[in-house]
Design an enzyme around this catalytic site. Sequence first.
Site, PDB file in Angstrom:
ATOM      1  N   ASN A 133       0.833  -1.211   0.000  1.00  0.00           N
ATOM      2  CA  ASN A 133       0.000   0.000   0.000  1.00  0.00           C
ATOM      3  C   ASN A 133       0.861   1.251   0.000  1.00  0.00           C
ATOM      4  O   ASN A 133       1.986   1.222   0.496  1.00  0.00           O
ATOM      5  CB  ASN A 133      -0.835   0.089   1.289  1.00  0.00           C
ATOM      6  CG  ASN A 133      -1.735  -1.111   1.517  1.00  0.00           C
ATOM      7  OD1 ASN A 133      -2.268  -1.680   0.579  1.00  0.00           O
ATOM      8  ND2 ASN A 133      -1.901  -1.490   2.771  1.00  0.00           N
ATOM      9  N   GLY A 186       1.962  -1.339   3.745  1.00  0.00           N
ATOM     10  CA  GLY A 186       1.240  -2.585   3.472  1.00  0.00           C
ATOM     11  C   GLY A 186       1.907  -3.680   4.283  1.00  0.00           C
ATOM     12  O   GLY A 186       3.132  -3.781   4.309  1.00  0.00           O
ATOM     13  N   SER A 200       4.328  -6.009   2.192  1.00  0.00           N
ATOM     14  CA  SER A 200       5.561  -5.342   1.773  1.00  0.00           C
ATOM     15  C   SER A 200       6.449  -5.020   2.974  1.00  0.00           C
ATOM     16  O   SER A 200       7.663  -5.226   2.940  1.00  0.00           O
ATOM     17  CB  SER A 200       5.191  -4.063   1.007  1.00  0.00           C
ATOM     18  OG  SER A 200       6.341  -3.325   0.692  1.00  0.00           O
ATOM     19  N   ARG A 213       3.508  -8.164  22.529  1.00  0.00           N
ATOM     20  CA  ARG A 213       2.897  -7.447  23.648  1.00  0.00           C
ATOM     21  C   ARG A 213       3.431  -6.022  23.750  1.00  0.00           C
ATOM     22  O   ARG A 213       3.660  -5.496  24.846  1.00  0.00           O
ATOM     23  CB  ARG A 213       3.134  -8.229  24.950  1.00  0.00           C
ATOM     24  CG  ARG A 213       2.556  -9.642  24.863  1.00  0.00           C
ATOM     25  CD  ARG A 213       2.578 -10.418  26.145  1.00  0.00           C
ATOM     26  NE  ARG A 213       2.061 -11.770  25.942  1.00  0.00           N
ATOM     27  CZ  ARG A 213       0.766 -12.099  25.916  1.00  0.00           C
ATOM     28  NH1 ARG A 213      -0.151 -11.187  26.084  1.00  0.00           N
ATOM     29  NH2 ARG A 213       0.386 -13.358  25.716  1.00  0.00           N
ATOM     30  N   ALA A 228       5.429  -2.803  24.213  1.00  0.00           N
ATOM     31  CA  ALA A 228       6.638  -2.494  24.975  1.00  0.00           C
ATOM     32  C   ALA A 228       7.028  -3.617  25.929  1.00  0.00           C
ATOM     33  O   ALA A 228       8.166  -3.694  26.388  1.00  0.00           O
ATOM     34  CB  ALA A 228       6.417  -1.209  25.757  1.00  0.00           C
ATOM     35  N   THR A 269       3.583   2.496  13.768  1.00  0.00           N
ATOM     36  CA  THR A 269       3.145   1.903  12.494  1.00  0.00           C
ATOM     37  C   THR A 269       4.222   0.960  11.944  1.00  0.00           C
ATOM     38  O   THR A 269       5.375   1.348  11.803  1.00  0.00           O
ATOM     39  CB  THR A 269       2.877   2.998  11.450  1.00  0.00           C
ATOM     40  OG1 THR A 269       2.015   3.985  12.006  1.00  0.00           O
ATOM     41  CG2 THR A 269       2.241   2.404  10.197  1.00  0.00           C
ATOM     42  N   ASP A 321       4.809  -5.547  11.886  1.00  0.00           N
ATOM     43  CA  ASP A 321       5.301  -6.129  10.622  1.00  0.00           C
ATOM     44  C   ASP A 321       6.803  -6.361  10.689  1.00  0.00           C
ATOM     45  O   ASP A 321       7.316  -7.378  10.200  1.00  0.00           O
ATOM     46  CB  ASP A 321       4.989  -5.187   9.448  1.00  0.00           C
ATOM     47  CG  ASP A 321       3.502  -4.994   9.246  1.00  0.00           C
ATOM     48  OD1 ASP A 321       2.724  -5.892   9.631  1.00  0.00           O
ATOM     49  OD2 ASP A 321       3.118  -3.933   8.717  1.00  0.00           O
ATOM     50  N   GLY A 375       6.735   6.343  10.029  1.00  0.00           N
ATOM     51  CA  GLY A 375       6.460   5.593   8.805  1.00  0.00           C
ATOM     52  C   GLY A 375       6.704   4.106   8.984  1.00  0.00           C
ATOM     53  O   GLY A 375       7.270   3.660   9.996  1.00  0.00           O
TER      54      GLY A 375
HETATM   55  O1  RIB Z   1       0.906  -2.718   9.713  1.00  0.00           O
HETATM   56  C1  RIB Z   1       1.065  -1.430   9.194  1.00  0.00           C
HETATM   57  C2  RIB Z   1       0.535  -1.377   7.809  1.00  0.00           C
HETATM   58  O2  RIB Z   1      -0.854  -1.635   7.859  1.00  0.00           O
HETATM   59  C3  RIB Z   1       0.674  -0.049   7.121  1.00  0.00           C
HETATM   60  O3  RIB Z   1       1.883   0.082   6.416  1.00  0.00           O
HETATM   61  C4  RIB Z   1      -0.569   0.015   6.251  1.00  0.00           C
HETATM   62  O4  RIB Z   1      -0.321   0.030   4.887  1.00  0.00           O
HETATM   63  C5  RIB Z   1      -1.412  -1.180   6.662  1.00  0.00           C
HETATM   64  O5  RIB Z   1      -1.297  -2.213   5.778  1.00  0.00           O
END
Ligand code: RIB
EC number: 2.7.1.15
Length: 292
Positions: A15, A43, A46, A207, A209, A235, A239, A272
Amino acid sequence: MTADAPAIAVLGSINMDLVTTTRRRPAPGETVLGSGFTMVPGGKGSNQAIAARRAGGAVSFLGSVGSDVFAGDLRRVLTAAGVGADRLRTVPGASGIAAIVVDGTGENSIIVVGGANAALTELTSDDLAVIAAADVLLCQLEIPVPTVVAAARHARANGTVVILNPSPVQRLPSQLWDYVDVAVVNSGEAVDLGGALDAVEHLVVTRGAAGATYRGPDGAELSVPGVPVDVVDTTGAGDTFTGALAAAWHRGPRTALQWACAAGALATTRLGASSAIPDRELIEALLGEYTA
Ligand code: RIB
């Protein structure tokens, strides 16, 4: 797998993240003033692919972008990170986007509009070959679930370890869990999925922190503490954790969780998603500092 670089196939979303920063996220019906705006490739798929690559994996990404202005940047962020993008297709229409609000504490709210990710309904013979040849298949749920099920089934049939991050959480066909070796969830997702996770051989719960916990076969459990950092934006931290975990899974659960916790913590120190994912040297440095 080369000496320490597992082959990882990541099937998932990509995304463009439209990120606004504000002191306080608005309540329903409220308007607040923001302090900044930026666009960063993201995303879950990615992000996890880039995190796995930066943590040392040899990564191929299977996904879909649109034919719009975002597509070029989305493809480039993968290739610039060294992620194989041969299996990234382009479909007519909009790429996936995520509208993200980050508040003064670094916490976020996210709305994803799937766009091209929703078109990932078929796996080609080349996709299946990449999955069969990989050591690990890593999936999330921002693409059609039947595609995830088909990929996981093929991975299981070919001895590829399946790691599923079932996020965003949703109802899943019970059959999918038959193919999953490792589930990675946050504590909210663990509650939402409840008993469905009981059948998973390896369960990892992030979990925040406080670090992460692991439950393995025969009830073996371990817990890894969080790594203290100054949080700017959470954010993509989950991932980053998941991608790093996939890259280190062959080193055993304790090492993989320590590695993933350090990577995830570092990801919160910058604004980001893809822009904040640390490389192997940074992870090792933080771990060295922390365990010294
Ligand atoms: O987990 C964070 C991601 O969730 C962001 O980058 C956003 O694109 C959503 O997919």
